[in-house]
Design a protein around this motif. Structure first.
Motif, PDB file in Angstrom:
ATOM      1  N   SER A 130     -10.529   3.570   5.011  1.00  0.00           N
ATOM      2  CA  SER A 130     -10.049   4.165   3.661  1.00  0.00           C
ATOM      3  C   SER A 130      -9.103   3.769   2.988  1.00  0.00           C
ATOM      4  O   SER A 130      -8.812   3.377   1.925  1.00  0.00           O
ATOM      5  CB  SER A 130     -10.149   5.816   4.035  1.00  0.00           C
ATOM      6  N   LYS A 134      -8.311   1.455  -0.425  1.00  0.00           N
ATOM      7  CA  LYS A 134      -7.358   1.828  -1.525  1.00  0.00           C
ATOM      8  C   LYS A 134      -6.540   0.756  -1.791  1.00  0.00           C
ATOM      9  O   LYS A 134      -6.261   0.254  -2.822  1.00  0.00           O
ATOM     10  CB  LYS A 134      -6.413   3.017  -0.789  1.00  0.00           C
ATOM     11  N   ARG A 135      -6.175   0.030  -0.489  1.00  0.00           N
ATOM     12  CA  ARG A 135      -5.163  -1.151  -0.856  1.00  0.00           C
ATOM     13  C   ARG A 135      -5.924  -2.402  -1.428  1.00  0.00           C
ATOM     14  O   ARG A 135      -5.318  -2.971  -2.471  1.00  0.00           O
ATOM     15  CB  ARG A 135      -4.527  -1.618   0.706  1.00  0.00           C
ATOM     16  N   ASN A 138      -9.392  -0.445  -4.543  1.00  0.00           N
ATOM     17  CA  ASN A 138      -9.070   0.564  -5.597  1.00  0.00           C
ATOM     18  C   ASN A 138      -7.650   0.105  -6.246  1.00  0.00           C
ATOM     19  O   ASN A 138      -7.303   0.316  -7.334  1.00  0.00           O
ATOM     20  CB  ASN A 138      -9.204   1.916  -5.088  1.00  0.00           C
ATOM     21  N   GLN A 140      -3.285  -0.032  -6.098  1.00  0.00           N
ATOM     22  CA  GLN A 140      -2.091   0.969  -6.380  1.00  0.00           C
ATOM     23  C   GLN A 140      -2.547   1.941  -7.711  1.00  0.00           C
ATOM     24  O   GLN A 140      -2.188   2.782  -7.858  1.00  0.00           O
ATOM     25  CB  GLN A 140      -0.680   0.374  -6.326  1.00  0.00           C
ATOM     26  N   ALA A 143      -7.557   5.481  -8.790  1.00  0.00           N
ATOM     27  CA  ALA A 143      -7.316   7.009  -8.663  1.00  0.00           C
ATOM     28  C   ALA A 143      -7.858   7.529  -7.118  1.00  0.00           C
ATOM     29  O   ALA A 143      -7.471   8.672  -6.816  1.00  0.00           O
ATOM     30  CB  ALA A 143      -8.156   7.695  -9.533  1.00  0.00           C
ATOM     31  N   ALA A 144      -8.074   6.462  -6.219  1.00  0.00           N
ATOM     32  CA  ALA A 144      -8.625   6.905  -5.242  1.00  0.00           C
ATOM     33  C   ALA A 144      -7.444   7.399  -4.118  1.00  0.00           C
ATOM     34  O   ALA A 144      -6.241   7.061  -4.158  1.00  0.00           O
ATOM     35  CB  ALA A 144      -9.383   5.530  -4.327  1.00  0.00           C
ATOM     36  N   ASP A 145      -7.944   8.382  -3.352  1.00  0.00           N
ATOM     37  CA  ASP A 145      -6.908   9.243  -2.389  1.00  0.00           C
ATOM     38  C   ASP A 145      -7.329   8.729  -1.077  1.00  0.00           C
ATOM     39  O   ASP A 145      -8.535   9.175  -0.680  1.00  0.00           O
ATOM     40  CB  ASP A 145      -6.985  10.596  -2.778  1.00  0.00           C
ATOM     41  N   PRO A 146      -6.729   7.674  -0.190  1.00  0.00           N
ATOM     42  CA  PRO A 146      -7.098   7.411   1.021  1.00  0.00           C
ATOM     43  C   PRO A 146      -7.259   8.608   1.854  1.00  0.00           C
ATOM     44  O   PRO A 146      -8.162   8.441   2.943  1.00  0.00           O
ATOM     45  CB  PRO A 146      -6.188   6.337   1.362  1.00  0.00           C
ATOM     46  N   THR A 147      -6.577   9.490   1.882  1.00  0.00           N
ATOM     47  CA  THR A 147      -6.457  10.596   2.802  1.00  0.00           C
ATOM     48  C   THR A 147      -7.929  11.520   2.469  1.00  0.00           C
ATOM     49  O   THR A 147      -8.586  11.803   3.474  1.00  0.00           O
ATOM     50  CB  THR A 147      -5.293  11.578   2.699  1.00  0.00           C
ATOM     51  N   THR A 148      -8.105  11.766   1.233  1.00  0.00           N
ATOM     52  CA  THR A 148      -9.089  12.617   0.961  1.00  0.00           C
ATOM     53  C   THR A 148     -10.544  11.741   1.151  1.00  0.00           C
ATOM     54  O   THR A 148     -11.637  12.278   1.601  1.00  0.00           O
ATOM     55  CB  THR A 148      -9.310  12.853  -0.443  1.00  0.00           C
ATOM     56  N   ASN A 149     -10.462  10.566   0.976  1.00  0.00           N
ATOM     57  CA  ASN A 149     -11.754   9.836   0.978  1.00  0.00           C
ATOM     58  C   ASN A 149     -12.080   9.279   2.362  1.00  0.00           C
ATOM     59  O   ASN A 149     -13.006   8.591   2.923  1.00  0.00           O
ATOM     60  CB  ASN A 149     -11.572   8.422   0.250  1.00  0.00           C
TER      61      ASN A 149
END
Length: 159
Positions: A130, A134-135, A138, A140, A143-149
């Motif tokens: 995840s 994000k890095r 998706n 910086q 809108a992705a949230d690496p914790t939620t995903n």
């Protein structure tokens, strides 16, 4: 919400596509399956809200074109370019194929990751997969949230 079954996406589209591309392996398969689950939920073929991203992997036209303009023409990647071209249909512009040609869309998403200097995380590390999404994919600005995903990447691993 209905959509493509993650196991079918993983084993009938992602794994064979990445193997044909020569860029497979468990980590890559889980990364690309999870990316589709995060980006489109395995449902949306065009970005909600009228954005430009297309296909299950929600690739933006600028990213797609940049891969063809600055990466694939490099002689070091001639074999990869040949393999990607074999995944295309001759009757549609490549950009439009991000929507309906799952093999091509998956291959292009894999190339987005392949260009990055980052090594792939462990195949079963949902948090690291995840974070890489994000890095690298998706970015910086996304809108992705690496914790939620992490949950989506866990589904990809389990599929």
């Amino acid at each position: 919400m209905a959509g493509i079954d993650p196991a079918q996406l993983k084993w009938r589209v992602v794994a064979p596509t990445l193997a044909a591309l020569g860029l497979g392996g468990d980590a890559a398969v889980n990364l690309l399956t999870g990316t589709a689950l995060v980006e489109s939920g395995g449902v949306w073929l065009a970005q909600l809200g009228g954005g430009p991203a297309l296909g299950l992997w929600q690739m933006e036209p600028a990213t797609h074109d940049d891969i063809w303009r600055t990466f694939l023409p490099d002689d070091r990647f001639a074999e990869i370019e040949t393999r990607v071209r074999r995944m295309t249909c001759s009757d549609l512009p490549r950009m439009q194929q991000l929507v309906g040609n799952l093999r091509y869309a998956c291959a292009m998403a894999r190339l987005k990751y392949y260009r990055a200097p980052d090594a792939l995380p462990a195949a079963n590390d949902a948090a690291s997969l995840s974070a890489m999404h994000k890095r690298v994919y998706n970015t910086q600005l996304g809108a992705a949230d690496p914790t939620t995903n992490i949950a989506a990447f866990r589904r990809a691993i389990a599929a």
